[in-house]
Design a protein around this motif. Structure first.
Motif, short mmCIF file in Angstrom:
data_model
loop_
_atom_site.label_atom_id
_atom_site.label_comp_id
_atom_site.label_asym_id
_atom_site.label_seq_id
_atom_site.Cartn_x
_atom_site.Cartn_y
_atom_site.Cartn_z
N ASP A 530 0.86 -1.18 0.00
CA ASP A 530 0.00 0.00 0.00
C ASP A 530 0.90 1.24 0.00
O ASP A 530 1.71 1.43 0.92
N ARG A 531 0.76 2.05 -1.00
CA ARG A 531 1.64 3.22 -1.12
C ARG A 531 1.40 4.23 0.00
O ARG A 531 2.30 4.98 0.38
N SER A 532 0.20 4.21 0.49
CA SER A 532 -0.09 5.18 1.55
C SER A 532 0.35 4.70 2.92
O SER A 532 0.48 5.49 3.84
N ASP A 533 0.59 3.39 3.04
CA ASP A 533 1.00 2.84 4.33
C ASP A 533 1.80 1.58 4.06
O ASP A 533 1.25 0.55 3.67
N TRP A 534 3.13 1.67 4.26
CA TRP A 534 3.99 0.53 3.95
C TRP A 534 3.71 -0.68 4.84
O TRP A 534 4.14 -1.79 4.56
N ARG A 535 2.95 -0.49 5.96
CA ARG A 535 2.62 -1.60 6.85
C ARG A 535 1.46 -2.45 6.29
O ARG A 535 1.10 -3.45 6.89
N ARG A 536 0.89 -2.06 5.19
CA ARG A 536 -0.23 -2.78 4.61
C ARG A 536 0.15 -3.28 3.21
O ARG A 536 0.79 -2.57 2.44
N GLN A 537 -0.30 -4.50 2.95
CA GLN A 537 -0.08 -5.09 1.62
C GLN A 537 -1.36 -5.80 1.19
O GLN A 537 -2.09 -6.36 2.02
N ARG A 538 -1.60 -5.79 -0.11
CA ARG A 538 -2.72 -6.54 -0.68
C ARG A 538 -2.14 -7.75 -1.41
O ARG A 538 -1.28 -7.60 -2.29
N VAL A 539 -2.62 -8.94 -1.01
CA VAL A 539 -2.13 -10.18 -1.62
C VAL A 539 -3.28 -10.81 -2.40
O VAL A 539 -4.38 -11.02 -1.85
N SER A 540 -3.03 -11.11 -3.67
CA SER A 540 -4.04 -11.74 -4.53
C SER A 540 -3.60 -13.17 -4.85
O SER A 540 -2.40 -13.44 -5.05
N PHE A 541 -4.59 -14.05 -4.92
CA PHE A 541 -4.33 -15.46 -5.23
C PHE A 541 -5.06 -15.82 -6.51
O PHE A 541 -6.23 -15.43 -6.71
N ALA A 542 -4.40 -16.60 -7.35
CA ALA A 542 -5.01 -17.00 -8.62
C ALA A 542 -4.61 -18.43 -8.93
O ALA A 542 -3.59 -18.94 -8.45
N PRO A 648 9.74 2.40 3.02
CA PRO A 648 10.36 2.57 1.71
C PRO A 648 11.70 3.30 1.83
O PRO A 648 11.87 4.18 2.71
N PRO A 649 12.72 2.95 1.01
CA PRO A 649 14.01 3.64 1.07
C PRO A 649 13.86 5.14 0.78
O PRO A 649 12.98 5.55 0.00
N ALA A 650 14.75 5.92 1.38
CA ALA A 650 14.71 7.37 1.13
C ALA A 650 15.18 7.71 -0.26
O ALA A 650 14.77 8.70 -0.86
N SER A 651 16.07 6.84 -0.82
CA SER A 651 16.58 7.06 -2.17
C SER A 651 16.85 5.73 -2.82
O SER A 651 17.00 4.70 -2.14
N THR A 652 16.97 5.81 -4.13
CA THR A 652 17.31 4.62 -4.88
C THR A 652 18.80 4.43 -4.84
O THR A 652 19.56 5.39 -5.03
N ALA A 653 19.27 3.18 -4.61
CA ALA A 653 20.71 2.93 -4.49
C ALA A 653 21.04 1.52 -4.92
O ALA A 653 20.25 0.59 -4.76
N LEU A 654 22.28 1.40 -5.50
CA LEU A 654 22.84 0.08 -5.82
C LEU A 654 23.74 -0.30 -4.66
O LEU A 654 24.65 0.46 -4.31
N LEU A 655 23.55 -1.50 -4.10
CA LEU A 655 24.34 -1.95 -2.97
C LEU A 655 25.40 -2.93 -3.45
O LEU A 655 25.36 -3.44 -4.58
N GLN A 656 26.39 -3.21 -2.58
CA GLN A 656 27.50 -4.08 -2.97
C GLN A 656 27.01 -5.51 -3.15
O GLN A 656 26.20 -6.02 -2.36
N ASN A 657 27.49 -6.15 -4.20
CA ASN A 657 27.10 -7.53 -4.48
C ASN A 657 27.67 -8.48 -3.43
O ASN A 657 28.62 -8.13 -2.72
N TYR A 658 27.13 -9.66 -3.36
CA TYR A 658 27.62 -10.69 -2.44
C TYR A 658 27.39 -12.05 -3.10
O TYR A 658 26.39 -12.22 -3.83
N PRO A 659 28.32 -12.96 -2.91
CA PRO A 659 29.65 -12.73 -2.32
C PRO A 659 30.52 -11.93 -3.27
O PRO A 659 30.26 -11.89 -4.47
N ASN A 660 31.62 -11.42 -2.76
CA ASN A 660 32.55 -10.64 -3.58
C ASN A 660 33.90 -10.67 -2.90
O ASN A 660 34.00 -10.24 -1.72
N PRO A 661 34.92 -11.21 -3.51
CA PRO A 661 34.93 -11.83 -4.85
C PRO A 661 34.01 -13.06 -4.90
O PRO A 661 33.62 -13.61 -3.89
#
Length: 746
Positions: A530-542, A648-661
């Motif tokens: 739910d964009r208005s409240d991250w504590r809520r989600q709508r789950v659909s089953f098909a 939700p994150p404050a900004s969009t970001a790429l995080l370090q991969n794992y494992p590495n090397p």
């Protein structure tokens, strides 16, 4: 001139005449030559008869022998007759002999006596002949006739026919006549059973048993030299003795359930000689040979006629029989019955078992009734098969309880079964049991549940009037239906009312999984934050693929301390959809049941839920599902999934991969502050792009776990493994661009 003549002489026709040389004739006739003889003398010369002369000789008969007496000799068997042989001449060459003498006759030449002592076989006429022989020729014979009178060799005492009773004894003495020779033997033929002859004392005895009524002829024979010389028969006439009688005599009558005794009586003469037995005894009858009592205690199923026989036997032979004529009078006894029904709770048809006891063996009818509680009024039960005039005493019938209690959430009932034949018997009442009949409980499991949802939907589609449950009046569950033989809205309303009542009054639990095969592929889900409240989600089953669905059920179990879940409004706009749900917030169970009354449309969406997190972390949900196709074929399964609840994150970001090397695979996490089209590109140190990962549209959120982060298998676009070294990872998400270094080490 004088001739010289020679003359020869011949004699003709003169036997025993001799011509001597002195021309003298001699004739010496023997004792067989009495009579006249003519002798002719012939003179012959030169073979010619020259002269004949005849001489007549007369020979006088001389009687050589005679017998004294000469005829008509009479004697008797066992006596001796003497005949004297008289010689008429005395001549040294004359002999006397006997010829063809009968047995026991002889001739003594020294005394010239014929002796004849006939035995007891020689009664009749006999001839005795003696002959005189001279020079080997018979010269005389004499025959005398002897008549031998019969002399009995024995007599019987008493003589004549004998009469006696069965069980008595008769004795006849065989008396040997005086003068009977010692070689005369006696024997008896035709001896009946129980008769004997004692030759030592000449006694014939007969003691007939009690089976020997009749006449018997016995013959006594005297034999001499192996030949029967005398025989005499005696006839024994044996009179019947009535050995066996019964008391009371005549025909007998006895009632069913009563007892009859008949005593057998043995005649005094037969006491100790005969034994008693009985044949043809009916059931429940007995005969005691010691007490001589016949007893019969017929049951109430033995009305009719019986003819047992009491038998007196001697030495293994039947001597007399008495056949009893017994009539058992039918006495009507009311039948009884025992009945069994359900114990505990029952629904639908209830089997009523019964066992009838009727001593008369009559045909019996049963009346089946019921009442509410243990003191209500009795009413006739609706049974599927009336028990009428039955001869089968053990069986069952079904009480169609829905005819009498169309809908009840539980009522205590009793069943009463009353037997009758010509009269009413004692009824049997079952123990009280609880009857549960719920309208809409098609599978009769005492609950209106998802299986009934599927069955009702199927009935709706097929217009199956046999599952008609409405319209109704009253308060559930005690609804009173007015069946109209159609499946329509009234039935749908009744079903929903009963479903709700059952949901409110029954525990909510997840169904057991019959088969979890292909569970993961039968059901798919999608979660939207739910964009208005991250504590809520709508789950659909098909469903995994669109199909003509009949009904579906999804049951969710969760921790009510972490989550709050309720059914969301369906986005399925299909007409004729029925959506039913139950929730138990304390236990954390949500049950969603849906059905599609209209058939033919392809559907995949089953249900949607709204999930609210009560804490700032992820939570686990266990899911059980049951999907029914239009044939009511079930696909069942279960699954476990987690929902993550994060701000939700404050900004969009790429995080370090794992494992590495890494070698050869790695995961590339990232965060999105807004929805965006996401692409991850891999470059070598020379700046050449070797691989692009198109992740598609992604919602705002954190993509850090392996199941959410981007994945690179260490290969280029051609699928070739990348060489060891440093690589640059680039994230493009909307207007955002970010890079990170990665190292492959082999």
């Amino acid at each position: 001139r004088r001739a010289r003549v020679r003359i020869s002489h011949h004699i003709k026709r003169c036997p025993s005449v001799h011509l001597h040389s002195a021309r003298r004739l001699t004739f010496s006739p023997d004792y067989t030559q009495a009579g006249e003889y003519t002798i002719t003398v012939e003179g012959r010369q030169s073979g010619q008869v020259v002269q004949t002369d005849e001489l007549l000789l007369a020979v006088t008969d001389v009687r050589v022998l005679s017998l004294t007496p000469s005829q008509g000799v009479e004697t008797a068997e066992g006596e001796t007759a003497l005949i004297q042989v008289n010689r008429g001449v005395v001549a040294p060459d004359l002999t006397i002999a006997a010829r063809d003498l009968p047995s026991n006759a002889s001739y003594d030449p020294s005394t010239d006596l014929l002796t004849f002592t006939p035995d007891f076989r020689q009664a009749g006429e006999h001839t005795l002949t003696v002959v005189a022989m001279q020079d080997g020729r018979e010269v005389g014979s004499e025959t005398v006739r002897v008549v031998v009178a019969n002399v009995p060799s024995f007599t019987l005492d008493p003589d004549g026919a004998q009469s006696l009773d069965e069980g008595a004894e008769a004795s006849v003495q065989v008396l040997k006549a005086d003068g009977v020779a010692d070689d005369v033997a006696f024997a008896v033929t035709g001896l009946p059973r129980n008769a004997a002859y004692d030759d030592g004392v000449g006694s014939l005895r007969f003691a007939p048993d009690f089976a020997q009524q009749g006449a018997y002829t016995v013959t006594v024979e005297a034999s001499q030299g192996g030949q029967v010389v005398d025989a005499e028969s005696v006839t024994f006439t044996v009179a019947n003795v009535d050995v066996l009688t019964t008391t009371p005599s005549g025909s007998h009558r006895v009632d069913e359930g009563a007892s009859l005794t008949v005593r057998a009586n043995i005649a005094t003469a037969a006491a100790g000689e005969v034994t008693l037995s009985a044949t043809g005894l009916p059931t429940n009858a007995a005969f005691n040979p010691t007490t001589r009592a016949f007893t019969f205690s017929p049951t109430f199923a033995q009305a009719g006629s019986y003819t047992p026989t009491i038998r007196a036997s001697q030495s293994g032979r039947t001597v007399e029989e008495e056949t009893l004529s017994i009539t058992v009078v039918d006495i009507s006894v009311p039948p009884t019955v025992t009945a069994t029904a359900s114990t505990g709770a029952a629904t639908g048809d209830v089997r009523i078992g019964y066992t009838i006891v009727d001593f008369d063996g009559d045909r019996v009818s049963l009346v089946v009734e019921y009442r509410e509680g243990v003191s209500g009024a009795w009413a006739e039960a609706s049974v599927d098969r009336a028990v009428t005039n039955t001869a089968t005493y053990t069986g069952s019938t079904n009480w169609r309880t829905r005819d009498d209690f169309p809908s009840t959430g539980g009522v205590e009932v009793q069943v009463r079964v009353t037997p009758s034949d010509s009269s009413s018997g004692t009824p049997a009442t079952t123990s009280a049991f609880t009857l549960v009949n719920l309208l809409g409980d098609y599978d009769e499991d005492m609950d209106v549940d998802f299986d009934d949802v599927a069955l009702f939907t199927q009935a709706w589609r097929e217009k199956d009037a046999g599952r008609d449950i409405g319209p109704t009046t009253g308060t559930p569950p005690e609804l009173a239906p007015a069946f109209d033989d159609v499946i329509d809205f009234e039935d749908l309303a009744t079903f929903i009312v009963m479903w709700n009542w059952s949901a409110e009054n029954g525990p909510l639990a997840a169904p057991a999984v019959v088969s979890a095969s292909e569970a993961s592929s039968a059901l798919v889900r999608e979660a939207i934050v739910d964009r208005s409240d991250w504590r809520r989600q709508r789950v659909s089953f098909a469903a995994d693929e669109p199909t003509d669905l009949l009904a579906a059920r999804i049951t969710l179990r969760y921790d009510p301390r972490q989550l709050r879940i309720h059914a969301a409004e369906s986005s399925d706009e299909a007409a004729g959809r029925v959506l039913l749900n139950r929730v138990d917030e304390e236990r954390g169970v949500l049950d969603i049941q849906t059905a599609w009354l209209a058939e033919g449309a392809l559907r995949d969406t089953l249900a949607s839920i709204q999930v609210e997190s009560l804490r700032d972390f992820g939570a686990e949900i266990r899911l059980t599902f049951d999907i029914r196709d239009r044939f009511n074929t079930s696909r069942r399964g279960q699954d476990v999934f987690r929902l993550r609840f994060e701000p939700p994150p404050a900004s969009t970001a790429l995080l370090q991969n794992y494992p590495n090397p890494f070698n050869p695979e790695t995961w590339i996490p990232f965060e999105l502050s807004e929805d965006a089209e996401v692409t991850v590109s891999i470059y070598n140190v020379e700046g050449a792009r070797i691989r692009t990962l198109h992740l598609g549209e992604r919602a705002t959120g954190r993509y850090r776990d392996r199941d959410r982060a981007a994945y690179w298998d260490g290969a280029n676009e051609r699928g070739e493994p990348a060489a060891s070294g440093m690589y640059i990872c680039e994230l493009r998400a909307g207007a955002h661009r970010g890079t990170r270094r990665m190292v492959i080490r082999k």
